[in-house]
Design a protein around this motif. Structure first.
Motif, PDB file in Angstrom:
ATOM      1  N   ILE A 172      -6.482  -5.381   8.362  1.00  0.00           N
ATOM      2  CA  ILE A 172      -6.222  -4.545   9.536  1.00  0.00           C
ATOM      3  C   ILE A 172      -7.329  -4.718  10.567  1.00  0.00           C
ATOM      4  N   VAL A 173      -8.580  -4.769  10.119  1.00  0.00           N
ATOM      5  CA  VAL A 173      -9.702  -4.974  11.043  1.00  0.00           C
ATOM      6  C   VAL A 173      -9.539  -6.303  11.773  1.00  0.00           C
ATOM      7  N   ALA A 200      -8.310  -1.492  -0.412  1.00  0.00           N
ATOM      8  CA  ALA A 200      -9.438  -2.428  -0.346  1.00  0.00           C
ATOM      9  C   ALA A 200      -8.975  -3.791   0.178  1.00  0.00           C
ATOM     10  N   MET A 201      -7.781  -4.203  -0.215  1.00  0.00           N
ATOM     11  CA  MET A 201      -7.242  -5.479   0.274  1.00  0.00           C
ATOM     12  C   MET A 201      -6.748  -5.361   1.715  1.00  0.00           C
ATOM     13  N   PHE A 260       0.829  -1.205   0.000  1.00  0.00           N
ATOM     14  CA  PHE A 260       0.000   0.000   0.000  1.00  0.00           C
ATOM     15  C   PHE A 260       0.863   1.254   0.000  1.00  0.00           C
ATOM     16  N   LEU A 261       1.902   1.252   0.837  1.00  0.00           N
ATOM     17  CA  LEU A 261       2.745   2.439   0.980  1.00  0.00           C
ATOM     18  C   LEU A 261       3.625   2.707  -0.238  1.00  0.00           C
ATOM     19  N   THR A 262       3.854   1.691  -1.039  1.00  0.00           N
ATOM     20  CA  THR A 262       4.707   1.882  -2.215  1.00  0.00           C
ATOM     21  C   THR A 262       3.913   2.161  -3.484  1.00  0.00           C
ATOM     22  N   CYS A 263       2.598   2.278  -3.367  1.00  0.00           N
ATOM     23  CA  CYS A 263       1.776   2.582  -4.545  1.00  0.00           C
ATOM     24  C   CYS A 263       2.108   3.969  -5.080  1.00  0.00           C
ATOM     25  N   THR A 264       2.103   4.059  -6.399  1.00  0.00           N
ATOM     26  CA  THR A 264       2.450   5.337  -7.025  1.00  0.00           C
ATOM     27  C   THR A 264       1.282   5.992  -7.745  1.00  0.00           C
ATOM     28  N   ASP A 265       0.192   5.265  -7.970  1.00  0.00           N
ATOM     29  CA  ASP A 265      -0.968   5.885  -8.629  1.00  0.00           C
ATOM     30  C   ASP A 265      -2.245   5.615  -7.838  1.00  0.00           C
ATOM     31  N   ASP A 266      -3.298   6.343  -8.190  1.00  0.00           N
ATOM     32  CA  ASP A 266      -4.560   6.249  -7.452  1.00  0.00           C
ATOM     33  C   ASP A 266      -5.193   4.870  -7.543  1.00  0.00           C
ATOM     34  N   GLY A 267      -5.111   4.225  -8.669  1.00  0.00           N
ATOM     35  CA  GLY A 267      -5.703   2.894  -8.837  1.00  0.00           C
ATOM     36  C   GLY A 267      -5.036   1.875  -7.921  1.00  0.00           C
ATOM     37  N   CYS A 268      -3.745   1.949  -7.833  1.00  0.00           N
ATOM     38  CA  CYS A 268      -2.995   1.043  -6.950  1.00  0.00           C
ATOM     39  C   CYS A 268      -3.361   1.290  -5.496  1.00  0.00           C
ATOM     40  N   VAL A 269      -3.459   2.576  -5.120  1.00  0.00           N
ATOM     41  CA  VAL A 269      -3.804   2.923  -3.744  1.00  0.00           C
ATOM     42  C   VAL A 269      -5.179   2.379  -3.384  1.00  0.00           C
ATOM     43  N   LYS A 270      -6.161   2.564  -4.282  1.00  0.00           N
ATOM     44  CA  LYS A 270      -7.525   2.108  -4.000  1.00  0.00           C
ATOM     45  C   LYS A 270      -7.600   0.592  -3.875  1.00  0.00           C
ATOM     46  N   SER A 271      -6.948  -0.130  -4.777  1.00  0.00           N
ATOM     47  CA  SER A 271      -7.009  -1.595  -4.699  1.00  0.00           C
ATOM     48  C   SER A 271      -6.230  -2.129  -3.494  1.00  0.00           C
ATOM     49  N   ALA A 272      -5.077  -1.522  -3.201  1.00  0.00           N
ATOM     50  CA  ALA A 272      -4.291  -1.963  -2.046  1.00  0.00           C
ATOM     51  C   ALA A 272      -5.043  -1.671  -0.744  1.00  0.00           C
TER      52      ALA A 272
END
Length: 126
Positions: free
Chosen positions: A55-56, A49-50, A35-47
């Motif tokens: 975490i919960v 969501a996973m 998640f922290l290494t994502c560089t674009d919005d699509g990656c951030v959203k999918s990471a």
């Protein structure tokens, strides 16, 4: 021997569960790194969501273990606080232990024959 075997199996199960929990934590860390290494919005959203259900679940697990292990933690802390500090000389510890043993021995009743342990070899044992 039967009791020792059962205890060993129980301990093995406990350590296997602990190892499984640690591997689960490693998976959470790997997902967080992703998640922290994502560089674009699509990656951030999918990471994200996973990562969210993971975490919960990790929070729920931590809460469960904190509640279940609180009595054990308290018992360990009590035992550790009863230990002498590092500045106490070993000779004085041995002297205090000998004095306590002498006091306890003078107040105690003789042990039952079946609870007596001998270090002498006994051919009838085997």
């Amino acid at each position: 021997p039967k009791l020792l075997g059962a205890q060993g199996m129980q301990n093995g199960g406990m350590f296997a569960a602990m190892k499984g929990a640690l591997l689960g934590h490693e998976l959470v860390i790997d997902q967080m790194r992703s998640f922290l290494t994502c560089t674009d919005d699509g990656c951030v959203k999918s990471a994200l969501a996973m990562l969210r259900p993971t975490i919960v679940q990790a929070i729920a697990d931590a809460t469960f273990f904190a509640k279940e292990m609180a009595p054990l933690k308290q018992r360990i802390e009590t035992q550790i606080s009863a230990l002498p500090g590092p500045d106490v000389a070993p000779q004085s510890l041995a002297q205090n232990a000998a004095e306590k043993a002498g006091d306890a021995q003078s107040r105690s009743t003789p042990p039952h024959p079946e609870s007596t342990v001998s270090l002498q070899e006994d051919d009838d044992l085997w």
